[in-house]
Design a protein around this motif. Structure first.
Motif, short mmCIF file in Angstrom:
data_model
loop_
_atom_site.label_atom_id
_atom_site.label_comp_id
_atom_site.label_asym_id
_atom_site.label_seq_id
_atom_site.Cartn_x
_atom_site.Cartn_y
_atom_site.Cartn_z
N LEU A 102 59.02 111.71 -38.97
CA LEU A 102 58.91 112.95 -39.74
C LEU A 102 57.45 113.34 -39.95
O LEU A 102 57.06 114.47 -39.69
N ALA A 159 55.76 114.81 -37.01
CA ALA A 159 56.26 116.12 -36.59
C ALA A 159 55.93 117.25 -37.57
O ALA A 159 56.22 118.41 -37.30
N LEU A 160 55.31 116.92 -38.70
CA LEU A 160 55.05 117.95 -39.72
C LEU A 160 54.06 119.00 -39.21
O LEU A 160 53.07 118.66 -38.56
N PRO A 161 54.31 120.26 -39.55
CA PRO A 161 53.42 121.33 -39.11
C PRO A 161 52.15 121.41 -39.96
O PRO A 161 52.11 120.90 -41.08
N ARG A 220 61.02 125.49 -43.34
CA ARG A 220 60.23 124.84 -42.27
C ARG A 220 60.41 123.32 -42.30
O ARG A 220 60.57 122.69 -41.24
N ILE A 221 60.41 122.74 -43.51
CA ILE A 221 60.60 121.29 -43.61
C ILE A 221 62.01 120.92 -43.18
O ILE A 221 62.21 119.89 -42.52
N GLU A 230 63.79 122.36 -40.88
CA GLU A 230 63.78 122.37 -39.41
C GLU A 230 63.20 121.07 -38.86
O GLU A 230 63.74 120.48 -37.92
N VAL A 231 62.09 120.63 -39.46
CA VAL A 231 61.43 119.41 -38.98
C VAL A 231 62.29 118.18 -39.27
O VAL A 231 62.43 117.30 -38.41
N ARG A 255 65.14 117.97 -36.78
CA ARG A 255 64.71 117.51 -35.45
C ARG A 255 64.24 116.05 -35.43
O ARG A 255 64.29 115.40 -34.39
N SER A 256 63.76 115.53 -36.59
CA SER A 256 63.10 114.22 -36.61
C SER A 256 63.97 113.07 -37.09
O SER A 256 63.77 111.93 -36.66
#
Length: 186
Positions: free
Chosen positions: A62, A65-67, A166-167, A169-170, A173-174
């Motif tokens: 996680l 992968a964070l933006p 946004r979190i 989404e991450v 995916r993670s």
């Protein structure tokens, strides 16, 4: 006809005017650059809390992968030593941060029958405001409760939906989804 400066061997009036104009221009440019410079981001202090799974593979995936950006919020440095499994974002050097923590224990308030909100395939439980400390006034904390680890996201007042979207989404995916595991009702 020679001017008085020329007769004394000093600089001509034109040269003095050019020197003054260059000096004023240089000072103006320096002030303009200084006025547009942003202060370096101030580090976010994240207090240590029990997070037994913060060093695990799910939290590492996680965090990797964070933006850098959550809407208007930019990734902010953490005060060192920072707890494992944490990240933060800010809109400005002195703004309240969005804080993410991964690998926490199940929140005590998350019991059978607790209301859950789904945001982009992630199930979130909001910790009630009566459990928050005075220092967290105006902030809300949400726990992702449908993964193999608990992830908390603390949002400042007025942050809007973008950070949690946004979190989500991450996280989706993670970290693979898992059945929710609320505690027994109180």
């Amino acid at each position: 006809m020679a001017t008085e400066s020329d007769a004394d061997g000093g600089p001509s009036r034109a040269l003095i005017i050019i020197a003054i104009a260059l000096t004023v221009s240089t000072i103006g440019v320096i002030l303009a650059i200084a006025a547009t410079r942003e202060a370096p981001p101030r580090a976010v202090a994240v207090p240590e809390v029990p997070a037994p799974a913060a060093d695990g593979a799910a939290c590492r995936a996680l965090l990797n992968a964070l933006p850098q950006q959550l809407g208007d919020y930019q990734r902010a440095p953490l005060e060192q030593p920072a707890p494992h499994g944490t990240a933060a974002w800010r809109t400005g050097p002195d703004s309240d941060p969005v804080v993410l923590r991964c690998g926490l224990d199940r929140p005590a308030e998350f019991v059978l029958g607790s209301p859950i909100q789904v945001v982009d395939r992630v199930q979130w439980f909001r910790v009630g405001s009566e459990q928050q400390s005075a220092g967290d006034a105006g902030r809300s904390t949400w726990y992702a409760v449908d993964r193999g680890v608990y992830v908390a996201l603390t949002l400042p007042t007025g942050s809007g939906p973008t950070p949690i979207q946004r979190i989500s989404e991450v996280i989706d995916r993670s970290i693979p989804a898992a059945p929710i595991d609320p505690g027994p009702p109180r």
